[in-house]
Design a protein around this motif. Structure first.
Motif, PDB file in Angstrom:
ATOM      1  N   THR A  89       0.848  -1.199   0.000  1.00 54.98           N
ATOM      2  CA  THR A  89       0.000   0.000   0.000  1.00 54.98           C
ATOM      3  C   THR A  89       0.880   1.244   0.000  1.00 54.98           C
ATOM      4  O   THR A  89       1.969   1.246   0.581  1.00 54.98           O
ATOM      5  CB  THR A  89      -0.961   0.012   1.212  1.00 54.98           C
ATOM      6  N   LYS A  90       0.384   2.270  -0.681  1.00 54.10           N
ATOM      7  CA  LYS A  90       1.086   3.568  -0.665  1.00 54.10           C
ATOM      8  C   LYS A  90       0.561   4.372   0.521  1.00 54.10           C
ATOM      9  O   LYS A  90      -0.653   4.436   0.735  1.00 54.10           O
ATOM     10  CB  LYS A  90       0.809   4.309  -1.975  1.00 54.10           C
ATOM     11  N   ALA A  91       1.466   4.977   1.282  1.00 54.97           N
ATOM     12  CA  ALA A  91       1.042   5.684   2.500  1.00 54.97           C
ATOM     13  C   ALA A  91       1.926   6.903   2.737  1.00 54.97           C
ATOM     14  O   ALA A  91       3.032   6.997   2.220  1.00 54.97           O
ATOM     15  CB  ALA A  91       1.133   4.740   3.700  1.00 54.97           C
ATOM     16  N   ALA A  92       1.413   7.839   3.517  1.00 51.47           N
ATOM     17  CA  ALA A  92       2.200   8.980   4.004  1.00 51.47           C
ATOM     18  C   ALA A  92       2.655   8.637   5.409  1.00 51.47           C
ATOM     19  O   ALA A  92       1.832   8.482   6.317  1.00 51.47           O
ATOM     20  CB  ALA A  92       1.358  10.246   3.998  1.00 51.47           C
ATOM     21  N   ARG A 136      -9.151  20.130  -1.323  1.00 47.92           N
ATOM     22  CA  ARG A 136      -8.945  18.696  -1.541  1.00 47.92           C
ATOM     23  C   ARG A 136      -7.537  18.489  -2.102  1.00 47.92           C
ATOM     24  O   ARG A 136      -7.066  19.296  -2.905  1.00 47.92           O
ATOM     25  CB  ARG A 136     -10.004  18.150  -2.511  1.00 47.92           C
ATOM     26  N   TYR A 137      -6.886  17.411  -1.679  1.00 46.52           N
ATOM     27  CA  TYR A 137      -5.495  17.149  -2.068  1.00 46.52           C
ATOM     28  C   TYR A 137      -5.349  15.687  -2.478  1.00 46.52           C
ATOM     29  O   TYR A 137      -6.077  14.823  -2.005  1.00 46.52           O
ATOM     30  CB  TYR A 137      -4.534  17.384  -0.892  1.00 46.52           C
ATOM     31  N   ARG A 138      -4.326  15.423  -3.337  1.00 42.74           N
ATOM     32  CA  ARG A 138      -3.913  14.041  -3.570  1.00 42.74           C
ATOM     33  C   ARG A 138      -2.952  13.658  -2.432  1.00 42.74           C
ATOM     34  O   ARG A 138      -2.381  14.535  -1.786  1.00 42.74           O
ATOM     35  CB  ARG A 138      -3.195  13.917  -4.925  1.00 42.74           C
ATOM     36  N   LEU A 139      -2.757  12.357  -2.206  1.00 42.33           N
ATOM     37  CA  LEU A 139      -1.892  11.915  -1.104  1.00 42.33           C
ATOM     38  C   LEU A 139      -0.502  12.556  -1.220  1.00 42.33           C
ATOM     39  O   LEU A 139       0.090  12.954  -0.213  1.00 42.33           O
ATOM     40  CB  LEU A 139      -1.787  10.380  -1.101  1.00 42.33           C
ATOM     41  N   GLU A 140      -0.001  12.674  -2.442  1.00 46.16           N
ATOM     42  CA  GLU A 140       1.337  13.259  -2.660  1.00 46.16           C
ATOM     43  C   GLU A 140       1.406  14.722  -2.229  1.00 46.16           C
ATOM     44  O   GLU A 140       2.500  15.257  -2.033  1.00 46.16           O
ATOM     45  CB  GLU A 140       1.731  13.152  -4.143  1.00 46.16           C
ATOM     46  N   GLU A 141       0.254  15.373  -2.113  1.00 49.12           N
ATOM     47  CA  GLU A 141       0.234  16.797  -1.746  1.00 49.12           C
ATOM     48  C   GLU A 141      -0.025  17.005  -0.249  1.00 49.12           C
ATOM     49  O   GLU A 141      -0.307  18.119   0.191  1.00 49.12           O
ATOM     50  CB  GLU A 141      -0.873  17.515  -2.531  1.00 49.12           C
ATOM     51  N   ILE A 142       0.077  15.925   0.533  1.00 46.33           N
ATOM     52  CA  ILE A 142      -0.393  15.991   1.922  1.00 46.33           C
ATOM     53  C   ILE A 142       0.353  17.029   2.764  1.00 46.33           C
ATOM     54  O   ILE A 142      -0.240  17.710   3.604  1.00 46.33           O
ATOM     55  CB  ILE A 142      -0.346  14.578   2.566  1.00 46.33           C
ATOM     56  N   ILE A 187       6.036   9.903   1.476  1.00 48.79           N
ATOM     57  CA  ILE A 187       5.183   8.999   0.700  1.00 48.79           C
ATOM     58  C   ILE A 187       6.001   7.735   0.446  1.00 48.79           C
ATOM     59  O   ILE A 187       7.074   7.787  -0.149  1.00 48.79           O
ATOM     60  CB  ILE A 187       4.748   9.636  -0.647  1.00 48.79           C
ATOM     61  N   ASP A 188       5.497   6.618   0.939  1.00 44.93           N
ATOM     62  CA  ASP A 188       6.291   5.387   0.941  1.00 44.93           C
ATOM     63  C   ASP A 188       5.390   4.197   0.619  1.00 44.93           C
ATOM     64  O   ASP A 188       4.157   4.290   0.711  1.00 44.93           O
ATOM     65  CB  ASP A 188       6.920   5.212   2.341  1.00 44.93           C
TER      66      ASP A 188
END
Ligand SMILES: [Zn+2]
Ligand SMILES: [Zn+2]
Length: 368
Positions: A3-6, A342-348, A17-18
């Motif tokens: 899974t991709k996660a922050a 609203r953001y994408r995960l990469e923009e957290i 992001i990992d």
């Protein structure tokens, strides 16, 4: 699975992001594909290291909604494909508090604050290293495994971003007014802090037919939003004296209820000074663990002032959330305008910068 996660590896540093390894759900656990996750001040406190409720490395995020992908043995309340929202207080239904009608104080939450599953083990890993899930939710991950007691099935017509925010600031703010203060028609209410929780205190006051709803903050953009949510009066405490102004608004009496939604001793004292004789302060904001408050004690008996705490809406969490989503569908509470970005995960990390700068009532991560 992967899974991709922050991931928070170090306090005070940006999230990374990992890609993590995720185990399958075990007994009374479910795997979730998150579709939306709210960015809350509590996450920011964990990231900054102000609050350390989860060991590192950790996937923050305690507001989420998504789809059940897989269920472990003995799961009976949800099935794969169900839309669910996450509750960061699990409701075990068996502990001292649950059996006395106070599920928001459920003893199970003491366990998941360490970022573990109820059985004390973990489902996320980076290589051989355990990764903790904040408050047993860990919603800054595309997929995660959570306890069945943390998920509530919802009507699939409800957007995921709306459902995600309902499970934290909305239930906390509205519930403090309705369940703890029990505000009545015609009451006057002051709210200190017009952020994600404070705006929902205002919504609760509107639902309770309070006639004077005074929002106090130090940012004009937040006070403008407070008016959208139903504040009848706003006070910018950086420009004018909130006590003087609030007493003018209430004809020199003070308010019936003052809600503290900042989490500081200074604003709690102001809230205490704002209430009338016989009035109540309801503390909703969570201060630092070492915060202390000094009060003119004699006023408590002589003026019958009360100080109440309210946690996670002070009600029957599941039925409260179902009710809140019904109110949303009926147009009686405003959840759309709570979501400012609203953001994408990469923009957290940008999302948290916006939160820190006071730009967001709620920012939400949307998973594609
Ligand atoms: Zn939250
Ligand atoms: Zn319980």
């Amino acid at each position: 699975m992967k899974t991709k996660a922050a991931v928070l590896y170090e306090h005070g540093k940006p999230l990374v992001i990992d890609e993590l390894e995720l185990d399958s759900p075990k007994v009374r656990e479910v795997s979730i594909e998150y579709r939306a996750a709210g960015l809350c001040h509590t996450d920011l406190s964990l990231i900054n290291g102000v609050a350390r409720m989860c060991p590192l490395p950790c996937v923050p995020g305690h507001e989420g909604a998504g789809v059940v992908r897989e269920i472990g043995p003995a799961v009976t309340t949800v099935k794969p494909g169900d839309h669910v929202l996450l509750m960061w207080v699990p409701v075990c239904g068996r502990c001292y508090y649950c059996l006395r009608g106070q599920p928001y104080l459920c003893a199970e939450k003491d366990k998941n604050r360490g970022g573990a599953m109820p059985d004390g083990t973990y489902r996320l890993r980076k290589g051989r290293r355990t990764v903790h899930s904040m408050m047993g939710v860990g919603s800054f991950s595309e997929y995660n495994v959570v306890a069945e007691t943390c998920v509530l099935p919802i009507d699939p017509s409800i957007p995921f971003d709306i459902a995600a925010i309902a499970g934290c600031g909305v239930i906390t703010g509205v519930g403090a007014v309705i369940n703890k203060a029990k505000v009545k028609p015609g009451n006057s209410v002051a709210v200190l802090g017009a952020g994600g929780v404070g705006l929902n205190v205002i919504q609760g006051a509107v639902l309770s037919n309070a006639t004077k709803i005074v929002a106090i903050d130090i940012l004009d953009n937040k006070l403008e939003l407070a008016k959208v949510f139903g504040a009848t009066h706003v006070i910018n405490a950086s420009k004018e004296d909130p006590l003087k102004k609030a007493f003018e608004i209430t004809n020199g009496i003070g308010v019936d209820y003052a809600f503290e939604a900042v989490g500081s001793a200074e604003t709690t004292l102001t809230a205490y000074q704002l209430i009338r004789r016989g009035g109540s302060v309801v503390i909703v904001g969570v201060p630092d663990l070492d915060a202390k408050l000094t009060l003119p004690l004699a006023e408590i008996p002589v003026m019958e002032k009360s100080i109440l705490g309210s946690f996670y809406g002070s009600g029957d969490i599941r039925s409260e959330l179902i009710t809140l989503l019904e109110l949303y569908k009926a147009g009686r509470i405003n959840l759309e305008n709570l979501i400012t970005n609203r953001y994408r995960l990469e923009e957290i990390n940008n999302g948290f910068k916006d939160l820190e700068a006071g730009k967001n009532a709620r920012g939400v991560i949307i998973y594609e």
